[in-house]
Motif scaffolding. Structure first.
Motif, mmCIF file in Angstrom:
data_model
loop_
_atom_site.group_PDB
_atom_site.id
_atom_site.type_symbol
_atom_site.label_atom_id
_atom_site.label_comp_id
_atom_site.label_asym_id
_atom_site.label_seq_id
_atom_site.Cartn_x
_atom_site.Cartn_y
_atom_site.Cartn_z
ATOM 1 N N MET A 75 -6.259 -6.890 17.049
ATOM 2 C CA MET A 75 -6.001 -5.458 16.937
ATOM 3 C C MET A 75 -6.326 -4.923 15.547
ATOM 4 O O MET A 75 -6.421 -3.729 15.342
ATOM 5 C CB MET A 75 -4.540 -5.164 17.247
ATOM 6 N N ALA A 76 -6.479 -5.819 14.561
ATOM 7 C CA ALA A 76 -6.678 -5.367 13.187
ATOM 8 C C ALA A 76 -7.929 -4.514 13.054
ATOM 9 O O ALA A 76 -8.008 -3.643 12.198
ATOM 10 C CB ALA A 76 -6.749 -6.566 12.248
ATOM 11 N N GLU A 77 -8.933 -4.765 13.945
ATOM 12 C CA GLU A 77 -10.166 -4.013 13.828
ATOM 13 C C GLU A 77 -9.964 -2.535 14.158
ATOM 14 O O GLU A 77 -10.802 -1.705 13.835
ATOM 15 C CB GLU A 77 -11.227 -4.611 14.771
ATOM 16 N N SER A 78 -8.874 -2.190 14.849
ATOM 17 C CA SER A 78 -8.627 -0.797 15.202
ATOM 18 C C SER A 78 -8.140 0.013 14.011
ATOM 19 O O SER A 78 -8.056 1.228 14.083
ATOM 20 C CB SER A 78 -7.597 -0.715 16.330
ATOM 21 N N LEU A 79 -7.829 -0.661 12.915
ATOM 22 C CA LEU A 79 -7.382 0.019 11.710
ATOM 23 C C LEU A 79 -8.468 -0.063 10.644
ATOM 24 O O LEU A 79 -8.964 -1.154 10.338
ATOM 25 C CB LEU A 79 -6.110 -0.636 11.171
ATOM 26 N N PRO A 80 -8.858 1.069 10.071
ATOM 27 C CA PRO A 80 -9.849 1.003 8.990
ATOM 28 C C PRO A 80 -9.262 0.328 7.759
ATOM 29 O O PRO A 80 -8.056 0.382 7.508
ATOM 30 C CB PRO A 80 -10.155 2.482 8.716
ATOM 31 N N ALA A 81 -10.118 -0.337 7.000
ATOM 32 C CA ALA A 81 -9.665 -1.003 5.778
ATOM 33 C C ALA A 81 -9.208 0.048 4.773
ATOM 34 O O ALA A 81 -9.790 1.131 4.666
ATOM 35 C CB ALA A 81 -10.789 -1.839 5.188
ATOM 36 N N GLN A 82 -8.151 -0.263 4.060
ATOM 37 C CA GLN A 82 -7.692 0.590 2.970
ATOM 38 C C GLN A 82 -7.447 -0.278 1.745
ATOM 39 O O GLN A 82 -7.216 -1.484 1.855
ATOM 40 C CB GLN A 82 -6.434 1.368 3.355
ATOM 41 N N THR A 83 -7.512 0.319 0.591
ATOM 42 C CA THR A 83 -7.375 -0.427 -0.651
ATOM 43 C C THR A 83 -5.920 -0.765 -0.913
ATOM 44 O O THR A 83 -5.045 0.099 -0.803
ATOM 45 C CB THR A 83 -7.927 0.396 -1.833
ATOM 46 N N LEU A 84 -5.677 -2.025 -1.249
ATOM 47 C CA LEU A 84 -4.320 -2.442 -1.610
ATOM 48 C C LEU A 84 -3.891 -1.760 -2.904
ATOM 49 O O LEU A 84 -4.724 -1.529 -3.795
ATOM 50 C CB LEU A 84 -4.270 -3.955 -1.834
ATOM 51 N N PRO A 85 -2.614 -1.460 -3.048
ATOM 52 C CA PRO A 85 -2.131 -0.986 -4.351
ATOM 53 C C PRO A 85 -2.400 -2.052 -5.416
ATOM 54 O O PRO A 85 -2.440 -3.253 -5.120
ATOM 55 C CB PRO A 85 -0.624 -0.801 -4.129
ATOM 56 N N ARG A 86 -2.577 -1.615 -6.633
ATOM 57 C CA ARG A 86 -2.797 -2.569 -7.723
ATOM 58 C C ARG A 86 -1.533 -3.401 -7.929
ATOM 59 O O ARG A 86 -0.424 -2.872 -7.888
ATOM 60 C CB ARG A 86 -3.151 -1.831 -9.011
ATOM 61 N N TRP A 87 -1.722 -4.701 -8.130
ATOM 62 C CA TRP A 87 -0.552 -5.559 -8.308
ATOM 63 C C TRP A 87 -0.885 -6.748 -9.191
ATOM 64 O O TRP A 87 -2.033 -7.195 -9.268
ATOM 65 C CB TRP A 87 -0.007 -6.021 -6.956
ATOM 66 N N ARG A 88 0.153 -7.235 -9.855
ATOM 67 C CA ARG A 88 0.049 -8.449 -10.659
ATOM 68 C C ARG A 88 0.976 -9.529 -10.116
ATOM 69 O O ARG A 88 0.687 -10.712 -10.200
ATOM 70 C CB ARG A 88 0.404 -8.139 -12.117
ATOM 71 N N ARG A 89 2.115 -9.120 -9.554
ATOM 72 C CA ARG A 89 3.072 -10.068 -8.983
ATOM 73 C C ARG A 89 3.497 -9.556 -7.614
ATOM 74 O O ARG A 89 3.820 -8.376 -7.460
ATOM 75 C CB ARG A 89 4.287 -10.205 -9.897
ATOM 76 N N ALA A 90 3.483 -10.422 -6.621
ATOM 77 C CA ALA A 90 3.818 -10.019 -5.264
ATOM 78 C C ALA A 90 4.735 -11.045 -4.619
ATOM 79 O O ALA A 90 4.778 -12.208 -5.013
ATOM 80 C CB ALA A 90 2.552 -9.851 -4.423
ATOM 81 N N VAL A 91 5.466 -10.586 -3.614
ATOM 82 C CA VAL A 91 6.254 -11.458 -2.749
ATOM 83 C C VAL A 91 5.597 -11.431 -1.379
ATOM 84 O O VAL A 91 5.327 -10.362 -0.831
ATOM 85 C CB VAL A 91 7.721 -10.999 -2.660
ATOM 86 N N LEU A 92 5.312 -12.617 -0.844
ATOM 87 C CA LEU A 92 4.705 -12.758 0.475
ATOM 88 C C LEU A 92 5.723 -13.369 1.424
ATOM 89 O O LEU A 92 6.189 -14.486 1.209
ATOM 90 C CB LEU A 92 3.459 -13.645 0.406
#
Length: 380
Positions: free
Chosen positions: A1-18
């Protein structure tokens, strides 16, 4: 289903929690599989190569524990049995991530109480900060063997949001078995459409949440939206994406999102400063000399023992304390790493003397700059 959503730019980040749910780690025949985790580990490795830091919040211990005892008849959904399975499954869950990681992995078990209690909050924060400095991948999980309420709720989504605020993350990433937030449950409503961007989490958006998507996982879309609300309040945007899609995970490494982006309420620093400024303070003060007052007033310095000239009142490690200059003018406030008796003994000493004076050390800073807000800076 991911193809049904256009790509968008991630917010800028240096540290993330996954955050990775158990439904992405559970094998069809029981136990754990690296089928989906491989691509997610690749994203973590790619981010590390780009100079970024990732803290992993991973479920899967109960599923792993159940597989180890598949020959035994388990007493249904009995809470004590699930807690035992969680304890049994922690080792294989960590072993899975270590087999996929290109650097050392450290397990950190937390409960919500650990993060509400001031001293334990500081301990957890200091430990995670040190692990990141050591280039270690922290793998955080709820301490399901003792966290009764959290185990019932499967609340690792909310835990991930709390950890994101704890480590001052710039971004919360939630890997799910669905590619986005939908206008309705796409498993039941063929007219449901994916939503790529949510500026504000309103009651109408919350009403779109469906139930749990897996017999293995115990969280659902509702807990993911709750997590996004918590992160937004801390100034941290959240992204929700399909953790089963290796192409989507690779796109994240390239700064592109196929999923849903939930905006933050404000920037992270504003949210943190607001909390530090308005959190209740202990009935105690730390007096500093002119040099320390000037350094703190610049907004980029921590409070070190050498600049302290005295204390007033009472406070404990982890308390919010006020910092005043020689004229008793408040110049800053923050979370103190030491209790009042310890601060009195450390006043005027060099940071390298802390261990010799106290016989232990919680760090070189009495109040770390990340836990401090300046009261006299312009615009504060």
């Amino acid at each position: 289903m991911a193809e049904s959503l256009p790509a968008q730019t991630l917010p800028r980040w240096r540290r993330a929690v996954l955050k990775v749910g158990s439904n992405l780690l559970a094998a069809d025949g029981g136990g754990l599989t690296a089928r989906h985790a491989q691509a997610l580990a690749g994203f973590v490795a790619s981010s590390h190569a780009q100079g970024r830091q990732v803290v992993l919040v991973s479920s899967g211990a109960v599923a792993a524990g159940r597989a180890l005892l598949r020959e035994r008849a388990l007493p249904g959904n009995d809470l004590a049995a699930r807690q035992a399975l969680a304890a049994l499954g922690q080792a294989p869950m960590i072993a899975l991530w270590q087999s996929l990681a290109q650097r050392p992995v450290a397990q950190v078990l937390l409960t919500h109480d650990d993060l509400r209690h001031r001293r334990r909050y500081l301990n957890a924060r200091a430990t995670l900060r040190e692990l990141l400095l050591l280039d270690v991948l922290p793998v955080v999980n709820e301490n399901d063997t003792v966290a009764v309420d959290e185990l019932k709720l499967g609340d690792n989504d909310n835990l991930a949001a709390i950890v994101a605020a704890l480590v001052d993350a710039d971004l919360l990433l939630i890997a799910s078995d669905i590619d986005a937030l939908y206008s309705a449950d796409p498993r039941r409503d063929p007219q449901a459409v994916p939503i790529g961007h949510v500026p504000v989490l309103t009651p109408e958006v919350m009403a779109m949440a469906g139930g749990s998507g897996s017999a293995v996982g115990t969280g659902g879309m509702h807990t993911k939206l709750e997590a996004a609300i918590k992160a937004a309040a801390a100034g941290i945007p959240t992204v929700l994406f399909d953790g089963r899609n290796a192409v989507t995970a690779q796109a994240l490494s390239d700064g592109q999102l196929h999923g849903t982006l939930f905006d933050a309420s404000g920037n992270r620093m504003q949210a943190r400063k607001y909390w530090l400024r308005h959190a209740p303070a202990a009935p105690g003060r730390i007096r500093v000399d002119d040099g320390a007052a000037r350094a703190l007033g610049g907004g980029r310095a921590s409070l070190l023992p050498g600049g302290i000239v005295g204390t007033e009142g009472e406070f404990h490690r982890g308390d919010m304390v006020e910092i005043v200059d020689a004229a008793q003018h408040p110049i800053a406030r923050g979370l103190c790493q030491y209790g009042v008796a310890e601060v009195r003994r450390l006043a005027g000493k060099h940071s390298r003397e802390i261990d010799a004076v106290l016989g232990y050390s919680y760090g070189a800073e009495v109040v770390h700059r990340d836990d401090l807000v300046v009261l006299t800076e312009a615009g504060a």
